[in-house]
Structures are given as C-alpha cells and as structure tokens.
Scaffold this active site. Structure first.
Site, PDB file in Angstrom:
ATOM      1  N   ASP A   1      26.082  86.337  55.693  1.00 50.90           N
ATOM      2  CA  ASP A   1      24.933  86.747  56.505  1.00 50.90           C
ATOM      3  C   ASP A   1      25.263  86.673  58.000  1.00 50.90           C
ATOM      4  OD1 ASP A   1      23.674  86.783  54.079  1.00 50.90           O
ATOM      5  OD2 ASP A   1      21.996  85.510  54.682  1.00 50.90           O
ATOM      6  N   ASP A   2      24.486  87.423  58.771  1.00 49.04           N
ATOM      7  CA  ASP A   2      24.407  87.302  60.239  1.00 49.04           C
ATOM      8  C   ASP A   2      25.525  87.996  61.026  1.00 49.04           C
ATOM      9  OD1 ASP A   2      22.293  85.756  59.493  1.00 49.04           O
ATOM     10  OD2 ASP A   2      22.944  83.932  60.495  1.00 49.04           O
TER      11      ASP A   2
ATOM     12  N   HIS B   1      19.952  92.939  57.017  1.00 52.61           N
ATOM     13  CA  HIS B   1      19.496  91.571  57.323  1.00 52.61           C
ATOM     14  C   HIS B   1      18.618  91.612  58.577  1.00 52.61           C
ATOM     15  CE1 HIS B   1      19.592  87.296  56.682  1.00 52.61           C
ATOM     16  NE2 HIS B   1      20.344  86.997  57.720  1.00 52.61           N
TER      17      HIS B   1
ATOM     18  N   HIS C   1      17.102  89.867  63.707  1.00 55.32           N
ATOM     19  CA  HIS C   1      17.163  88.517  63.148  1.00 55.32           C
ATOM     20  C   HIS C   1      16.333  87.554  63.996  1.00 55.32           C
ATOM     21  CE1 HIS C   1      18.791  84.930  61.205  1.00 55.32           C
ATOM     22  NE2 HIS C   1      19.342  85.708  60.308  1.00 55.32           N
TER      23      HIS C   1
ATOM     24  N   HIS D   1      28.210  82.366  56.041  1.00 55.71           N
ATOM     25  CA  HIS D   1      27.939  83.057  57.316  1.00 55.71           C
ATOM     26  C   HIS D   1      29.258  83.344  58.025  1.00 55.71           C
ATOM     27  CE1 HIS D   1      24.109  81.134  56.349  1.00 55.71           C
ATOM     28  NE2 HIS D   1      23.527  82.064  57.097  1.00 55.71           N
TER      29      HIS D   1
HETATM   30 ZN    ZN Z   1      20.479  85.136  58.682  1.00 53.76          ZN
END
Ligand code: ZN
Length: 232
Positions: A47-48, A98, A102, A194
C-alpha cells in the site's frame, strides 16, 4: 434499568467502531481478505506507493524471486511517478486503487468526495498505464456506509488482508515484523506491506525467505481470488 440501556448503547458503539475500523468485518461492504485456503500459497500486497526511493528496490527483490504482487497506489503519487507505475505493470504486478490523496479525512468524506477520490486515482493509473483498476483498498482499512455505496456504484472490489505486518510502526524491528508474519502464515493469506517504508526491500527479502522456509509459495491476488483486476 438505566444501566441496561447504558450497556446496550455502549455495545452498539463498540460494534459500529469495529464495523468501520475492520476492513474484514463485511458490514458496510464485502471485502475479500483471503483465498479459499485450498493450497499453501500467500499473496503479497503493498500500500501507499509508488515511492520514488523504495518502490524500485522492492521491485528488484520481487524480480529476483519471480514473485508477482499487488500495489495499491495513491493517485497523487502515481501522477508524480508514472515511470515507476509503468515498471510495476511491465514486470507483471497488479496495480490497484488506494484513493487519490490518501487523506486522513477520507473516512469522513461525503459521497461526492469519496467518489472523486476513487475516480481520480483510477484516472491517474489509466493515464500512466492505460489500465482501469477494479480493485480497491480503503486507506487505514476503514469503511462506512458511504464508502460501501460508492464502491458498489463504481463496480469496484474491496481487497482487505489477513496478515497485517505492522511494518509502518517505527518501533517494530525487522525481526519482530517477520516473526509476526511467520506466526500468522496460513494457506490463502493476503499479507499487507508498505513499499514507502524505510528499508522495505530488506524487510521484503526476510519475509519472502521466512515464507518459503515454511513451505508456502507466492501467488498473485487475481489468481488466488479468481478475479479480474481490471475493467475490460
Ligand atoms: Zn494506506
């Protein structure tokens, strides 16, 4: 009598907090959090990203072990690093949504704002790769009725996880994180990592080795869940 009401209200609040905060609670939307467990396989998700520094190093490790992962990308970072996103796709990984920014306020956003966040992220990914992702992971794993309704209207699928590595917690050492993942390994696991974290490549290497040593193999999420990751 009053204490009965107080207890009931308290229980309701606890339930609502759990329903929102646990992506796997399946109260507001159906999240796919693991495979059917028929085989000793697990799937890696990041993620991210994309992160200018770390994502290329993470991709190097995945290439070295010939593992296909899924990257839940932040749209604004996609716009800043389109070449990395193209590399992710070129090396056979899946790109997914995502949100665009964010934002910590995403769970409090209106229906219009949620829709915009999801559409902008998909548009950024489409601009750089030509692909329209169908898979979405909510920031912080938080869901609510508004997010659930928008996901449905955009025909996206929510992907959760069954192993949270806690790799974003600065106080956790690499060996603690690895141990945590190792203890939770199970057939059909979806592991949350991540690629923005410091030394994400070194952690990844250790997690891959631990997983292989425990006789698990890696599989991409579309194969594990038998789903199409993109709009045709
Ligand atoms: Zn995230």
């Amino acid at each position: 009598m009053y204490w009965v009401i107080i207890i009931l209200v308290f229980a309701l609040i606890l339930f609502l907090v759990w329903a929102s905060a646990d992506v796997g609670s399946n109260i507001y939307l159906k999240a796919l959090c693991k495979g059917d467990g028929a085989q000793r396989v697990v799937s890696l998700t990041f993620d991210d990203g994309p992160d200018e520094q770390m994502t290329p190093l993470v991709l190097d490790v995945l290439k070295q072990y010939n593992i296909k992962a899924t990257f839940f990308l932040v749209g604004s970072k996609v716009d800043n690093n389109p070449d990395i996103v193209r590399r992710i796709v070129a090396e056979g990984h899946i790109v997914a949504n995502h949100t665009y920014s964010h934002s910590g306020l995403f769970p409090l956003s209106s229906k219009r704002e949620v829709k915009q966040e999801l559409e902008r992220c998909n548009a950024a990914i489409k601009r750089s790769t030509g692909l329209s992702p169908k898979l979405f992971r909510p920031p912080f794993g938080v869901t609510n009725p508004i997010i659930g309704a928008v996901i449905k209207s955009l025909n996206l699928k929510t992907i959760g996880w069954s192993i949270r590595s806690l790799d974003t917690m600065a106080d956790k050492s690499r060996s603690t994180i690895c141990q945590r993942v190792k203890e939770r390994l199970h057939p059909g696991a979806i592991i949350l990592l991540h690629d923005r974290c410091d030394k994400a490549d070194e952690l990844l290497k250790e997690i891959i080795q631990t997983t292989l040593e425990n006789n698990y193999n890696f599989i991409s999420i579309d194969k594990m869940l038998k789903i199409n990751p993109y709009e045709k």
